[in-house]
Design an enzyme around this catalytic site. Structure first.
Site, short mmCIF file in Angstrom:
data_model
loop_
_atom_site.label_atom_id
_atom_site.label_comp_id
_atom_site.label_asym_id
_atom_site.label_seq_id
_atom_site.Cartn_x
_atom_site.Cartn_y
_atom_site.Cartn_z
N ASN A 104 -2.27 43.32 12.19
CA ASN A 104 -3.06 42.18 12.66
C ASN A 104 -3.45 42.39 14.14
O ASN A 104 -3.54 43.53 14.59
CB ASN A 104 -2.34 40.85 12.41
N ARG A 105 -3.71 41.30 14.86
CA ARG A 105 -4.34 41.42 16.18
C ARG A 105 -3.35 41.29 17.33
O ARG A 105 -2.36 40.58 17.22
CB ARG A 105 -5.44 40.37 16.31
N HIS A 209 -1.83 45.93 2.97
CA HIS A 209 -3.17 45.35 3.12
C HIS A 209 -4.00 45.60 1.86
O HIS A 209 -5.03 46.27 1.89
CB HIS A 209 -3.83 45.97 4.35
N ASP A 290 -9.26 33.76 6.76
CA ASP A 290 -8.61 34.97 7.28
C ASP A 290 -7.48 34.41 8.11
O ASP A 290 -7.47 34.46 9.32
CB ASP A 290 -9.58 35.82 8.11
N GLU A 371 -1.37 39.54 2.56
CA GLU A 371 -0.54 40.35 3.46
C GLU A 371 0.77 39.64 3.75
O GLU A 371 0.77 38.63 4.46
CB GLU A 371 -1.29 40.61 4.77
#
Ligand SMILES: *[C@@H]1O[C@H](CO)[C@@H](O)[C@H](O)[C@H]1NC(C)=O
Ligand SMILES: *[C@@H]1O[C@H](CO)[C@@H](O)[C@H](O)[C@H]1NC(C)=O
Ligand SMILES: *[C@@H]1O[C@H](CO)[C@@H](O)[C@H](O)[C@H]1NC(C)=O
Ligand SMILES: *[C@@H]1O[C@H](CO)[C@@H](O)[C@H](O)[C@H]1NC(C)=O
Ligand SMILES: *[C@@H]1O[C@H](CO)[C@@H](O)[C@H](O)[C@H]1NC(C)=O
Ligand SMILES: *[C@@H]1O[C@H](CO)[C@@H](O)[C@H](O)[C@H]1NC(C)=O
Ligand SMILES: *[C@@H]1O[C@H](CO)[C@@H](O)[C@H](O)[C@H]1NC(C)=O
Ligand SMILES: *[C@@H]1O[C@H](CO)[C@@H](O)[C@H](O)[C@H]1NC(C)=O
Ligand SMILES: *[C@@H]1O[C@H](CO)[C@@H](O)[C@H](O)[C@H]1NC(C)=O
Length: 413
Positions: A104-105, A209, A290, A371
């Site tokens: 992820n981010r 993923h 998302d 996920e």
């Protein structure tokens, strides 16, 4: 108890480190395996109800074959027709992979450990001030799923991959050694990911993923997955994000009946389409999901993740295929393939005759990514108190992620 659990977790992974050190090879090594890949570079494993193909690139699942409720075989995950194409494709959708070392981010591509600030490779949302990107997605432009793992064991029902991620790679501190084992039995796909920080304290967060379409992209009435039913009984809360999907620090309530409520009862993924609250729900100018939901298991007291209920259920009445996701992870991301735009071709194992039905591509909302993971970007939200699940150090507990995807038939709409 905790030490015993860790030893048990590592038991499967007492493999020669020399095998792990040869990571990044051609992926055709059969050093400790008896079964070679097929002509497409796929390593197959089998159970009574499932056949699954894996590739070294990102330790990814490339095919998952299962019979639907009418006895027709379906390939229910997105991917490419051969292993070599994965690193050629420019879009890199992370099909079926293990994103790492930090999934992820990461906000501003920075984080701090013990007062030291680290800058990691930025690869998403370029701006004038940050031409490479305003943040890091899935571990950087050479994250784990841009590399070939090593196959360290392969049997008829199981495969184990390893990777050694060097100190400083993509800007992350210290070396990380990881093993990923996939096993199938009966109608179940199990996986276990273990990672060790061997030289320095570092963040670690992995996931799987995988892009699902439980109709095998062969539904002759609709080519989207918006009619798939989704249910997350423990997810009354979600992580609040800004318009590029970076957590703000806020934990938000999913009020019953609201667009992000999938906990009060099962609901079709498309059920809230048309509701203006869904516009912008997945970032700027994006309609759909998302979203990182929390999995609040402990609210009901101690639990055994293997037996005490699924964290998510995805089902398609058309094929009758249902998957119940059991996991030890405390968050769950669902992405409704908002960013798909028809530029990805279906595999030959999927789809219909495009003259009679739909084009042989993945359309927008044609799939669902699920996920299992920890709370996203918690390394930048210390007030969430998750450092023991996010930061790992030499000699400390290993990072462990376990999940069990249990398939069945359910044709109720
Ligand atoms: C794979 O195994 C075969 C048979 O044991 C052996 O001849 C071959 O050299 C092995 N290949 C590699 C890449 O290890
Ligand atoms: C592999 O497993 C499948 C399904 O359980 C079985 O049909 C097959 O015979 C097995 N193959 C070998 C080589 O053991
Ligand atoms: C490999 O797969 C890609 C995409 O699925 C396809 O375009 C390509 O023709 C395939 N290559 C071979 C050698 O089959
Ligand atoms: C990764 O593995 C694929 C086949 O699985 C192979 O085509 C490719 O050349 C490998 N890449 C590297 C960098 O070794
Ligand atoms: C963002 O990263 C830059 C370095 O690229 C750093 O100078 C700045 O302090 C960071 N901002 C925050 C809020 O962490
Ligand atoms: C749609 O697919 C189902 C399942 O394969 C089949 O039974 C049905 O006849 C198909 N309908 C049409 C109109 O092709
Ligand atoms: C999708 O679900 C909606 C709402 O339940 C239903 O009206 C519609 O017929 C379904 N479409 C298909 C193609 O299954
Ligand atoms: C919003 O997205 C649509 C496609 O989904 C695109 O056509 C439009 O240009 C975008 N608008 C902005 C302001 O980026
Ligand atoms: C579809 O999306 C991909 C990846 O974001 C992009 O490279 C491509 O230009 C897009 N194609 C169209 C027709 O919008």
């Amino acid at each position: 108890m905790r030490v015993k659990a860790c030893l048990a977790a590592l038991g499967t992974f007492l493999l020669p480190i020399t095998a792990a050190q040869s990571y990044g090879g051609t992926g055709s090594s059969n050093a400790s395996s008896s079964l070679a890949p097929d002509e497409h570079g796929f390593y197959w494993i089998y159970s009574e109800g499932l056949a699954a193909a894996f590739i070294p690139y990102g330790a990814s699942i490339a095919k998952l074959l299962i019979n639907d409720a009418w006895g027709i075989q379906r390939d229910i995950v997105a991917g490419f027709d051969n292993a070599s194409y994965y690193e050629i494709d420019k879009q890199h959708p992370h099909f079926g992979s293990v994103p790492g070392r930090y999934a992820n981010r990461i906000k501003n591509s920075t984080f701090e450990i013990d007062g030291v600030s680290y800058k990691v490779n930025a690869n998403e949302n370029p701006t004038a001030e940050a031409p490479d990107g305003a943040d890091t997605l899935h571990g950087g432009h050479n994250g784990w799923d841009y590399r070939n793992f090593t196959v360290v064991a392969h049997a008829n029902d199981s495969i184990t991959f390893s990777i050694v991620d060097p100190d400083g790679e993509q800007g992350f501190p210290g070396e990380v050694v990881s093993y990923v084992t996939y096993t199938v039995h009966d109608w179940t796909w199990d996986f276990k990911m273990v990672a060790l920080a061997t030289t320095k304290k570092t963040p670690i967060m992995l996931s799987s993923h995988t892009y699902w379409n439980l109709d095998g992209f062969s539904n002759n009435e609709t080519n989207t997955a918006l009619n798939h039913t989704f249910y997350m009984p423990y997810s009354g809360q979600r992580v609040g994000v800004d318009n590029i999907l970076i957590p703000t620090g806020d934990i938000l309530a999913n009020q019953p009946g609201s667009v992000n409520d999938f906990w009060s009862g099962p609901k079709q993924i498309g059920a809230s389409f048309g509701n203006p609250e869904l516009d912008g729900n997945c970032g700027f100018n994006c309609t759909g999901y998302d979203t990182c939901w929390l999995v609040n298991r402990a609210q009901n007291g101690p639990y055994d993740w293997r037996t005490d209920g699924f964290v998510a259920r995805l089902q398609s009445a058309w094929s009758g295929i249902q998957v119940d996701v059991y996991s030890d992870q405390e968050a769950f991301q669902m992405y409704s393939c908002n960013g798909q735009n028809g530029s990805m071709a279906l595999k030959t194992s999927q789809g219909l005759d495009d003259k009679e039905y739909f084009p042989r591509i993945i359309p927008q909302y044609g799939c669902v990514v699920m996920e299992v993971e920890d709370w996203i970007d918690a390394i930048n939200q210390p007030e969430w108190g998750r450092s023991s699940k996010q930061i790992y150090e030499p000699g400390g507990d290993p990072y462990i992620l376990q999940a069990s995807y249990r398939f069945s038939h359910n044709t109720t709409a």
